[in-house]
Design a protein around this motif. Structure first.
Motif, PDB file in Angstrom:
ATOM      1  N   ALA A  13      -5.489 -35.198 -83.377  1.00 33.88           N
ATOM      2  CA  ALA A  13      -5.835 -36.587 -83.688  1.00 33.88           C
ATOM      3  C   ALA A  13      -7.169 -36.635 -84.420  1.00 33.88           C
ATOM      4  O   ALA A  13      -7.343 -37.384 -85.374  1.00 33.88           O
ATOM      5  N   GLY A  14      -8.120 -35.817 -83.990  1.00 33.41           N
ATOM      6  CA  GLY A  14      -9.409 -35.771 -84.680  1.00 33.41           C
ATOM      7  C   GLY A  14      -9.246 -35.239 -86.090  1.00 33.41           C
ATOM      8  O   GLY A  14      -9.878 -35.701 -87.024  1.00 33.41           O
ATOM      9  N   GLY A  15      -8.370 -34.262 -86.280  1.00 31.55           N
ATOM     10  CA  GLY A  15      -8.116 -33.710 -87.602  1.00 31.55           C
ATOM     11  C   GLY A  15      -7.509 -34.729 -88.543  1.00 31.55           C
ATOM     12  O   GLY A  15      -7.831 -34.765 -89.711  1.00 31.55           O
ATOM     13  N   VAL A  16      -6.617 -35.578 -88.034  1.00 34.06           N
ATOM     14  CA  VAL A  16      -5.994 -36.606 -88.860  1.00 34.06           C
ATOM     15  C   VAL A  16      -7.055 -37.576 -89.360  1.00 34.06           C
ATOM     16  O   VAL A  16      -7.085 -37.929 -90.533  1.00 34.06           O
ATOM     17  N   MET A  17      -7.956 -37.957 -88.494  1.00 33.75           N
ATOM     18  CA  MET A  17      -9.008 -38.870 -88.900  1.00 33.75           C
ATOM     19  C   MET A  17      -9.897 -38.224 -89.958  1.00 33.75           C
ATOM     20  O   MET A  17     -10.243 -38.832 -90.947  1.00 33.75           O
ATOM     21  N   LYS A  20      -7.974 -38.125 -93.217  1.00 31.25           N
ATOM     22  CA  LYS A  20      -7.929 -39.453 -93.821  1.00 31.25           C
ATOM     23  C   LYS A  20      -9.254 -39.767 -94.500  1.00 31.25           C
ATOM     24  O   LYS A  20      -9.269 -40.249 -95.642  1.00 31.25           O
ATOM     25  N   ASP A  21     -10.364 -39.498 -93.827  1.00 30.24           N
ATOM     26  CA  ASP A  21     -11.683 -39.748 -94.411  1.00 30.24           C
ATOM     27  C   ASP A  21     -11.895 -38.909 -95.667  1.00 30.24           C
ATOM     28  O   ASP A  21     -12.408 -39.399 -96.675  1.00 30.24           O
ATOM     29  N   MET A  22     -11.494 -37.647 -95.610  1.00 30.32           N
ATOM     30  CA  MET A  22     -11.663 -36.767 -96.757  1.00 30.32           C
ATOM     31  C   MET A  22     -10.804 -37.249 -97.927  1.00 30.32           C
ATOM     32  O   MET A  22     -11.265 -37.309 -99.069  1.00 30.32           O
ATOM     33  N   LEU A  23      -9.562 -37.626 -97.665  1.00 32.28           N
ATOM     34  CA  LEU A  23      -8.685 -38.105 -98.723  1.00 32.28           C
ATOM     35  C   LEU A  23      -9.200 -39.414 -99.322  1.00 32.28           C
ATOM     36  O   LEU A  23      -9.129 -39.622-100.538  1.00 32.28           O
ATOM     37  N   PHE A  24      -9.728 -40.287 -98.485  1.00 32.21           N
ATOM     38  CA  PHE A  24     -10.283 -41.543 -98.987  1.00 32.21           C
ATOM     39  C   PHE A  24     -11.481 -41.263 -99.891  1.00 32.21           C
ATOM     40  O   PHE A  24     -11.649 -41.906-100.927  1.00 32.21           O
ATOM     41  N   GLN A  73       2.008 -43.814 -98.015  1.00 27.14           N
ATOM     42  CA  GLN A  73       3.205 -43.391 -97.293  1.00 27.14           C
ATOM     43  C   GLN A  73       2.876 -42.871 -95.895  1.00 27.14           C
ATOM     44  O   GLN A  73       3.696 -42.947 -94.990  1.00 27.14           O
ATOM     45  N   ASN A  74       1.667 -42.360 -95.706  1.00 24.94           N
ATOM     46  CA  ASN A  74       1.252 -41.820 -94.417  1.00 24.94           C
ATOM     47  C   ASN A  74       0.338 -42.785 -93.656  1.00 24.94           C
ATOM     48  O   ASN A  74      -0.419 -42.362 -92.777  1.00 24.94           O
ATOM     49  N   ASN A  75       0.419 -44.072 -94.007  1.00 28.49           N
ATOM     50  CA  ASN A  75      -0.348 -45.131 -93.338  1.00 28.49           C
ATOM     51  C   ASN A  75      -1.846 -44.846 -93.291  1.00 28.49           C
ATOM     52  O   ASN A  75      -2.516 -45.149 -92.319  1.00 28.49           O
ATOM     53  N   MET A  76      -2.373 -44.263 -94.359  1.00 29.61           N
ATOM     54  CA  MET A  76      -3.799 -43.987 -94.448  1.00 29.61           C
ATOM     55  C   MET A  76      -4.504 -44.982 -95.367  1.00 29.61           C
ATOM     56  O   MET A  76      -5.714 -44.980 -95.467  1.00 29.61           O
TER      57      MET A  76
END
Length: 140
Positions: A13-17, A20-24, A73-76
């Protein structure tokens, strides 16, 4: 055993966050880069350099679009609220009028007209007013 699985889930879960931050951040950088390539293209006097910047800009636009689609598509990434058609039409009309006025001004200058630069100052003041009012005509 339960606590080990729970810990792995928390790490994921921490990795997903973090992802997401990195992709943003990458998405934001791509948007900025496209703008910088646009500026470089308009300022390039050499046709080969201009073409290179246009190709780099198009490549960055494709990457930005692909990344945006992936994130959505990945709700990010959530889409902004749609603009009212009336507001869009008004902005299009304003841009068309400004474009027409600018074309007329350029033609007058090319034909030796001695018109002052007040038109440019007026156009710049309008752009500043839109920016300061929070009504950016390019982002509805």
């Amino acid at each position: 055993m339960y606590s080990q699985q729970q810990g792995q889930q928390q790490q994921h879960a921490g990795g997903v966050m973090q992802d997401k931050d990195m992709l943003f951040t990458i998405l934001t950088d791509l948007k900025r880069t496209v703008g910088e390539y646009t500026t470089a293209t308009t300022e390039a006097s050499c046709p080969m350099v201009r073409q290179m910047f246009m190709e780099l800009q198009n490549h960055s636009l494709r990457m930005q679009g692909d990344l945006y689609n992936f994130m959505q598509q990945n709700n990010m990434y959530t889409k902004p609220q749609p603009a009212l058609k009336q507001a869009i039409d008004k902005q299009i009309q304003q841009v068309q009028q400004n474009h027409q006025q600018m074309d007329q001004f350029v033609q007058q200058q090319l034909n030796g007209g001695g018109q002052s630069l007040s038109f440019l100052a007026h156009t710049q003041a309008q752009a500043t007013q839109h920016t300061n009012s929070g009504k950016n005509p390019y982002y509805m």
